[in-house]
Design a protein around this motif. Structure first.
Motif, PDB file in Angstrom:
ATOM      1  N   ARG A  61       1.269   4.229  -3.071  1.00 58.56           N
ATOM      2  CA  ARG A  61       0.997   5.651  -2.809  1.00 58.56           C
ATOM      3  C   ARG A  61       2.206   6.534  -3.073  1.00 58.56           C
ATOM      4  O   ARG A  61       2.062   7.756  -3.167  1.00 58.56           O
ATOM      5  CB  ARG A  61       0.532   5.822  -1.367  1.00 58.56           C
ATOM      6  N   LYS A  77       0.835  -1.211   0.000  1.00 51.89           N
ATOM      7  CA  LYS A  77       0.000   0.000   0.000  1.00 51.89           C
ATOM      8  C   LYS A  77       0.867   1.256   0.000  1.00 51.89           C
ATOM      9  O   LYS A  77       0.584   2.215  -0.715  1.00 51.89           O
ATOM     10  CB  LYS A  77      -0.926   0.010   1.210  1.00 51.89           C
ATOM     11  N   GLN A  90       3.310   5.208  -8.198  1.00 55.87           N
ATOM     12  CA  GLN A  90       2.381   5.825  -9.148  1.00 55.87           C
ATOM     13  C   GLN A  90       2.934   5.741 -10.572  1.00 55.87           C
ATOM     14  O   GLN A  90       2.185   5.530 -11.519  1.00 55.87           O
ATOM     15  CB  GLN A  90       2.113   7.283  -8.763  1.00 55.87           C
TER      16      GLN A  90
END
Length: 49
Positions: free
Chosen positions: A13, A9, A18
């Motif tokens: 982020r 996670k 990304q």
């Protein structure tokens, strides 16, 4: 293993995560790349049976 999921996670982020997600989306929209992935997964599924 909540530690691994938390790390995934955090990576998704991050700016680097990304960028990787963007590259995967671009590759998945290309019909040739999509067909290559389909063949690869077909081989992987067929090889395990």
């Amino acid at each position: 293993m909540p530690g691994i999921i938390d790390r995934i996670k955090a990576f998704t982020r991050s700016p680097q995560g990304q960028r990787v997600i963007g590259q995967a989306r671009a590759a998945s929209s290309d019909p040739r790349k999509r067909e290559q992935a389909r063949r690869l997964f077909g081989k992987l599924r067929g090889g395990r049976r």
